[in-house]
Structures are given as C-alpha cells and as structure tokens.
Motif scaffolding. Structure first.
Motif, mmCIF file in Angstrom:
data_model
loop_
_atom_site.group_PDB
_atom_site.id
_atom_site.type_symbol
_atom_site.label_atom_id
_atom_site.label_comp_id
_atom_site.label_asym_id
_atom_site.label_seq_id
_atom_site.Cartn_x
_atom_site.Cartn_y
_atom_site.Cartn_z
ATOM 1 N N VAL A 147 9.486 -7.442 -7.861
ATOM 2 C CA VAL A 147 8.151 -7.514 -8.444
ATOM 3 C C VAL A 147 7.185 -7.854 -7.311
ATOM 4 O O VAL A 147 7.416 -8.792 -6.547
ATOM 5 C CB VAL A 147 8.074 -8.594 -9.547
ATOM 6 C CG1 VAL A 147 6.651 -8.713 -10.081
ATOM 7 C CG2 VAL A 147 9.060 -8.287 -10.664
ATOM 8 N N PHE A 199 6.173 -2.838 -8.863
ATOM 9 C CA PHE A 199 7.585 -3.092 -8.599
ATOM 10 C C PHE A 199 8.167 -1.943 -7.797
ATOM 11 O O PHE A 199 7.595 -0.857 -7.743
ATOM 12 C CB PHE A 199 8.383 -3.265 -9.900
ATOM 13 C CG PHE A 199 8.539 -2.011 -10.712
ATOM 14 C CD1 PHE A 199 9.597 -1.145 -10.492
ATOM 15 C CD2 PHE A 199 7.621 -1.676 -11.697
ATOM 16 C CE1 PHE A 199 9.735 0.026 -11.222
ATOM 17 C CE2 PHE A 199 7.738 -0.528 -12.436
ATOM 18 C CZ PHE A 199 8.809 0.333 -12.198
ATOM 19 N N PRO A 228 11.736 -13.271 -11.939
ATOM 20 C CA PRO A 228 12.211 -12.006 -12.478
ATOM 21 C C PRO A 228 13.649 -12.032 -12.986
ATOM 22 O O PRO A 228 14.024 -11.203 -13.805
ATOM 23 C CB PRO A 228 12.063 -11.020 -11.311
ATOM 24 C CG PRO A 228 11.989 -11.861 -10.100
ATOM 25 C CD PRO A 228 11.406 -13.173 -10.525
ATOM 26 N N VAL A 230 9.340 -15.324 -17.884
ATOM 27 C CA VAL A 230 9.278 -14.858 -16.491
ATOM 28 C C VAL A 230 8.058 -15.425 -15.774
ATOM 29 O O VAL A 230 8.157 -15.891 -14.645
ATOM 30 C CB VAL A 230 9.251 -13.312 -16.434
ATOM 31 C CG1 VAL A 230 9.008 -12.814 -15.010
ATOM 32 C CG2 VAL A 230 10.542 -12.744 -16.997
ATOM 33 N N THR A 278 12.311 -11.050 -6.488
ATOM 34 C CA THR A 278 13.339 -10.094 -6.870
ATOM 35 C C THR A 278 14.365 -10.667 -7.833
ATOM 36 O O THR A 278 14.613 -11.871 -7.825
ATOM 37 C CB THR A 278 14.050 -9.517 -5.632
ATOM 38 O OG1 THR A 278 14.914 -8.454 -6.050
ATOM 39 C CG2 THR A 278 14.843 -10.572 -4.902
ATOM 40 N N ASN A 279 14.923 -9.783 -8.646
ATOM 41 C CA ASN A 279 16.051 -10.160 -9.495
ATOM 42 C C ASN A 279 17.336 -9.511 -8.984
ATOM 43 O O ASN A 279 18.354 -9.545 -9.627
ATOM 44 C CB ASN A 279 15.792 -9.789 -10.964
ATOM 45 C CG ASN A 279 15.800 -8.296 -11.218
ATOM 46 O OD1 ASN A 279 15.994 -7.489 -10.315
ATOM 47 N ND2 ASN A 279 15.567 -7.910 -12.456
ATOM 48 N N LEU A 323 10.932 -5.928 -17.344
ATOM 49 C CA LEU A 323 9.951 -6.165 -16.281
ATOM 50 C C LEU A 323 9.137 -4.902 -15.998
ATOM 51 O O LEU A 323 7.913 -4.954 -15.903
ATOM 52 C CB LEU A 323 10.650 -6.631 -15.005
ATOM 53 C CG LEU A 323 11.207 -8.046 -15.027
ATOM 54 C CD1 LEU A 323 12.182 -8.255 -13.880
ATOM 55 C CD2 LEU A 323 10.080 -9.068 -14.962
ATOM 56 N N ILE A 339 6.614 -16.539 -10.688
ATOM 57 C CA ILE A 339 7.275 -15.357 -11.238
ATOM 58 C C ILE A 339 8.773 -15.523 -11.041
ATOM 59 O O ILE A 339 9.239 -15.713 -9.917
ATOM 60 C CB ILE A 339 6.792 -14.061 -10.563
ATOM 61 C CG1 ILE A 339 5.295 -13.877 -10.784
ATOM 62 C CG2 ILE A 339 7.566 -12.855 -11.098
ATOM 63 C CD1 ILE A 339 4.699 -12.668 -10.065
ATOM 64 N N SER A 374 15.575 -5.816 -15.918
ATOM 65 C CA SER A 374 14.728 -4.973 -15.070
ATOM 66 C C SER A 374 13.882 -4.045 -15.927
ATOM 67 O O SER A 374 12.711 -3.807 -15.622
ATOM 68 C CB SER A 374 15.598 -4.170 -14.096
ATOM 69 O OG SER A 374 16.241 -5.048 -13.199
#
Length: 74
Positions: A16, A69, A47, A36, A10-11, A55, A45, A52
C-alpha cells in the motif's frame, strides 16, 4: 513532484502506497477498513489486517488518489 512524500506498507502480497500530500482526509479508508487504517496509531496503516483483495477494493475508491498499491514480486 520529485520530492513527494510517499510511505509504503506491505502485507507481503501487495504494498500500500500512501502520499500524504494528496490526502484530503475524506475518511473513506477508515470507514471501509477500520481494522487496517488507524490514524491515531503508528504505523497507521496495517495491511496485514485485511486480505489483499479487500485492500485493493478499498484503495480503488480513494477519492484523492492518495492511496495506491502494487503487487509484490513473487
């Protein structure tokens, strides 16, 4: 498959989801967002290294459906 392997990254805004069993290693993710996706690193990965929106656009182009996602709750 109930036991399908699934990894999440996650960001903070989106998460993801990677399903390695579906991955055909086309390399589209690495070619599109190399900052990424770093297959030789762990975690592979990251993110937080892209927006976002970037991605989401990249994930929607995954030919195998191994990447997905979801938006995190606010």
């Amino acid at each position: 498959m109930a036991n399908e392997i699934r990894k999440e990254y996650t960001n903070g805004e989106i998460t993801v989801v990677w399903k390695p069993g579906k991955c055909i290693h086309a390399g589209n993710c690495v070619k599109t967002l190399p900052e990424v996706y770093k297959p030789k690193e762990k975690p592979w990965i990251r993110p937080e290294m892209a927006t976002s929106e970037a991605l989401k656009n990249q994930i929607e182009k995954c030919p195998s459906g191994a990447l997905a996602f979801y938006e995190n709750a606010k």
